[in-house]
Design a protein around this motif. Structure first.
Motif, PDB file in Angstrom:
ATOM      1  N   GLU A 185      -6.290  23.305  -3.333  1.00  0.00           N
ATOM      2  CA  GLU A 185      -7.310  22.298  -3.541  1.00  0.00           C
ATOM      3  C   GLU A 185      -6.770  21.333  -4.586  1.00  0.00           C
ATOM      4  O   GLU A 185      -6.421  21.744  -5.698  1.00  0.00           O
ATOM      5  N   VAL A 186      -6.704  20.067  -4.209  1.00  0.00           N
ATOM      6  CA  VAL A 186      -6.205  19.065  -5.142  1.00  0.00           C
ATOM      7  C   VAL A 186      -7.300  18.681  -6.114  1.00  0.00           C
ATOM      8  O   VAL A 186      -8.411  18.340  -5.711  1.00  0.00           O
ATOM      9  N   ASN A 187      -6.980  18.735  -7.373  1.00  0.00           N
ATOM     10  CA  ASN A 187      -7.907  18.267  -8.412  1.00  0.00           C
ATOM     11  C   ASN A 187      -7.673  16.772  -8.630  1.00  0.00           C
ATOM     12  O   ASN A 187      -8.286  15.941  -8.006  1.00  0.00           O
ATOM     13  N   ASP A 188      -6.733  16.435  -9.477  1.00  0.00           N
ATOM     14  CA  ASP A 188      -6.417  15.027  -9.732  1.00  0.00           C
ATOM     15  C   ASP A 188      -5.214  14.600  -8.906  1.00  0.00           C
ATOM     16  O   ASP A 188      -4.260  15.362  -8.734  1.00  0.00           O
ATOM     17  N   MET A 189      -5.266  13.372  -8.411  1.00  0.00           N
ATOM     18  CA  MET A 189      -4.104  12.745  -7.791  1.00  0.00           C
ATOM     19  C   MET A 189      -3.766  11.522  -8.624  1.00  0.00           C
ATOM     20  O   MET A 189      -4.629  10.673  -8.869  1.00  0.00           O
ATOM     21  N   ASP A 190      -2.534  11.459  -9.085  1.00  0.00           N
ATOM     22  CA  ASP A 190      -2.090  10.393  -9.963  1.00  0.00           C
ATOM     23  C   ASP A 190      -0.954   9.609  -9.316  1.00  0.00           C
ATOM     24  O   ASP A 190      -0.200  10.142  -8.492  1.00  0.00           O
ATOM     25  N   ASN A 227     -11.200  13.347   1.120  1.00  0.00           N
ATOM     26  CA  ASN A 227     -12.070  14.290   0.422  1.00  0.00           C
ATOM     27  C   ASN A 227     -11.356  15.558  -0.013  1.00  0.00           C
ATOM     28  O   ASN A 227     -11.692  16.146  -1.041  1.00  0.00           O
ATOM     29  N   ILE A 228     -10.362  15.992   0.760  1.00  0.00           N
ATOM     30  CA  ILE A 228      -9.699  17.258   0.430  1.00  0.00           C
ATOM     31  C   ILE A 228      -8.390  17.039  -0.318  1.00  0.00           C
ATOM     32  O   ILE A 228      -7.723  17.996  -0.684  1.00  0.00           O
ATOM     33  N   GLY A 229      -8.030  15.787  -0.542  1.00  0.00           N
ATOM     34  CA  GLY A 229      -6.860  15.509  -1.358  1.00  0.00           C
ATOM     35  C   GLY A 229      -5.528  15.658  -0.656  1.00  0.00           C
ATOM     36  O   GLY A 229      -4.491  15.717  -1.311  1.00  0.00           O
ATOM     37  N   ARG A 230      -5.550  15.707   0.655  1.00  0.00           N
ATOM     38  CA  ARG A 230      -4.283  15.847   1.387  1.00  0.00           C
ATOM     39  C   ARG A 230      -3.558  14.515   1.488  1.00  0.00           C
ATOM     40  O   ARG A 230      -2.340  14.482   1.663  1.00  0.00           O
ATOM     41  N   THR A 231      -4.301  13.420   1.414  1.00  0.00           N
ATOM     42  CA  THR A 231      -3.667  12.106   1.427  1.00  0.00           C
ATOM     43  C   THR A 231      -4.319  11.209   0.388  1.00  0.00           C
ATOM     44  O   THR A 231      -5.507  11.340   0.098  1.00  0.00           O
ATOM     45  N   GLY A 232      -3.525  10.315  -0.140  1.00  0.00           N
ATOM     46  CA  GLY A 232      -4.034   9.353  -1.105  1.00  0.00           C
ATOM     47  C   GLY A 232      -3.267   8.054  -0.969  1.00  0.00           C
ATOM     48  O   GLY A 232      -2.165   8.019  -0.415  1.00  0.00           O
ATOM     49  N   ARG A 283       0.849  -1.178   0.000  1.00  0.00           N
ATOM     50  CA  ARG A 283       0.000   0.000   0.000  1.00  0.00           C
ATOM     51  C   ARG A 283       0.885   1.229   0.000  1.00  0.00           C
ATOM     52  O   ARG A 283       1.620   1.460   0.966  1.00  0.00           O
ATOM     53  N   LEU A 284       0.821   1.989  -1.064  1.00  0.00           N
ATOM     54  CA  LEU A 284       1.572   3.224  -1.160  1.00  0.00           C
ATOM     55  C   LEU A 284       0.706   4.380  -0.668  1.00  0.00           C
ATOM     56  O   LEU A 284      -0.508   4.386  -0.865  1.00  0.00           O
ATOM     57  N   SER A 285       1.346   5.346  -0.049  1.00  0.00           N
ATOM     58  CA  SER A 285       0.643   6.523   0.435  1.00  0.00           C
ATOM     59  C   SER A 285       1.314   7.776  -0.089  1.00  0.00           C
ATOM     60  O   SER A 285       2.526   7.802  -0.317  1.00  0.00           O
TER      61      SER A 285
END
Length: 122
Positions: A29-34, A72-77, A18-20
């Motif tokens: 504000e994060v739009n896309d996370m790739d 939801n806010i894109g701070r972590t994925g 699992r990568l973080s």
């Protein structure tokens, strides 16, 4: 803005990792996370994307094995990788596209993390 990717390591074929990706610094504000990856001697390739609306996209080779998620806010994925294969061996990078507030105006930017290595042995 800083992106910190983590979670890479060495596993045997069939295993999971699992990568973080943690995004910090500034008002944005994060739009896309790739997620991208680069195998030795190869060009960097797209792996997966999740938009701020939750839509996802995967390269064919990982469909059904990898799952991308984000808060939801894109701070972590995260990139959950299952049924890993030797050809998944690469350095994995997270990338975000964001709207960022700077100097009283909003700019659209891409930011990359430093990469986390994944090695899958047969």
């Amino acid at each position: 803005v800083q992106l910190q990717a983590s979670g890479g390591g060495s596993v045997q074929a069939g295993g999971s990792l699992r990568l973080s990706c943690a995004v910090s610094g500034g008002i944005f504000e994060v739009n896309d996370m790739d997620w991208y990856r680069q195998a030795p001697g190869e060009q960097r390739e797209f792996v997966a994307r999740i938009t701020k609306y939750g839509s996802t996209e995967y390269v064919d080779s990982v469909k059904g094995r990898f799952t991308i998620t984000r808060d939801n806010i894109g701070r972590t994925g995260n990139l959950e990788m299952n049924s890993l294969r030797p050809d998944d061996t690469a350095v994995y990078y997270c990338k975000v596209n964001m709207h960022r507030m700077t100097g009283g105006r909003v700019v659209v930017e891409d930011h990359w993390g430093q990469g986390t290595p994944v090695t899958v042995s047969s």
